[in-house]
Design a protein around this motif. Structure first.
Motif, short mmCIF file in Angstrom:
data_model
loop_
_atom_site.label_atom_id
_atom_site.label_comp_id
_atom_site.label_asym_id
_atom_site.label_seq_id
_atom_site.Cartn_x
_atom_site.Cartn_y
_atom_site.Cartn_z
N HIS A 142 -40.45 0.73 46.07
CA HIS A 142 -41.87 1.05 45.96
C HIS A 142 -42.51 0.87 47.34
CE1 HIS A 142 -46.01 1.11 44.70
NE2 HIS A 142 -45.67 1.31 43.42
N VAL A 180 -39.18 -7.46 46.33
CA VAL A 180 -40.05 -6.34 46.63
C VAL A 180 -39.42 -5.38 47.63
CG1 VAL A 180 -41.26 -7.57 48.49
CG2 VAL A 180 -42.42 -5.71 47.30
N TRP A 182 -46.64 -6.08 51.03
CA TRP A 182 -45.94 -7.34 51.24
C TRP A 182 -45.80 -7.64 52.74
CZ3 TRP A 182 -41.43 -8.67 53.75
CH2 TRP A 182 -40.91 -9.95 53.50
N ASN A 201 -45.85 -1.10 47.73
CA ASN A 201 -45.69 -2.54 47.53
C ASN A 201 -45.01 -3.19 48.73
OD1 ASN A 201 -46.89 -2.34 45.05
ND2 ASN A 201 -45.01 -2.53 43.85
N SER A 241 -37.23 -2.89 45.83
CA SER A 241 -37.86 -2.19 44.70
C SER A 241 -37.94 -0.68 44.88
CB SER A 241 -39.28 -2.74 44.49
OG SER A 241 -40.13 -2.38 45.60
#
Length: 246
Positions: A204, A199, A211, A207, A202
């Motif tokens: 993103h 993650v 997390w 996200n 990523s």
């Protein structure tokens, strides 16, 4: 810079312990730039006899010695004359635990006067007469208040404007919102068979944020149930749905 810099006054029997670590890294650079200043007062200079005695045996008997009220009070009077109006704190295992919230309050003010105890402690009468706030670094005993004073000053100085290069560094860290900080990773992507969580690679941002929030909550719940009991998880927004034409 204009005005009086944030000031830390330290009352100690061992002024040679300062600046110590405060003379290096961020705190040392910030002092050199005039963002804060350190002033030490040798409590022994306020002794009233030729032997420069600062302590005496405890009333009621018992082991150890106690720092005298008259000597400590004289040192506190010098501190008040040097820089008036600073909150005065006695560092002692009997005190309330120092919290990040209290650190932020102290850093936002003009500075702090710190009394470093030695021996068995300080005569209670001067603590009461001066209205000293009693704070503790943790549930353990040191040989004196000086290491606790260094830790508290460092915690305050890093919050002063311009000391830490990236302001977000002092926002997203342990004890913000009563949570411990999430774990950190950097290069290489693989190390000894251990991978950076996908993650974080990523790209993103939402996200990644989710997390990190979840990891902070998990660590706090497992490691610090006392903090977790105070923490009120914020409701997470529902994921946005794409609109469809009907």
């Amino acid at each position: 810079m204009t005005g009086q810099p944030w000031t830390a006054q330290v009352l100690t029997l061992y002024p040679g312990m300062f600046p110590g670590p405060l003379g290096a890294s961020l705190a040392g650079k910030a002092e050199a730039e005039g963002r804060w200043r350190l002033h030490t007062i040798n409590i022994r200079d306020h002794a009233v006899d030729k032997h420069r005695t600062v302590d005496d045996s405890p009333c009621g008997g018992g082991a150890g010695m106690v720092m005298r009220a008259d000597v400590v009070d004289s040192a506190l009077a010098e501190a008040e004359e040097e820089t008036p109006g600073l909150p005065a704190i006695f560092l002692t295992p009997r005190g309330r635990l120092i919290t990040q919230a209290r650190v932020r309050e102290l850093a936002a003010g003009p500075g702090v006067t710190l009394l470093c105890g030695r021996f068995e402690g300080v005569d209670q009468r001067v603590i009461d007469a001066r209205g000293l706030e009693e704070l503790s670094l943790g549930d353990f005993v040191l040989s004196g208040g000086e290491p606790a004073a260094i830790a508290l000053i460092d915690a305050c100085v890093r919050l002063l404007p311009g000391v830490v290069g990236e302001p977000a560094s002092v926002v997203e860290e342990s004890f913000s919102d009563d949570l411990l900080e999430y774990p950190h990773y950097t290069k290489p992507q693989e190390w000894q068979g251990r991978m950076v969580p996908d993650v974080l690679l990523s790209g993103h941002h939402e996200n990644v944020r989710a997390w990190r929030q979840a990891e902070s909550e998990r660590a706090t719940q497992v490691r610090r149930p006392d903090l977790w009991a105070r923490y009120q998880p914020r409701p997470r927004p529902a994921p946005k749905r794409k609109r469809t034409n009907t």
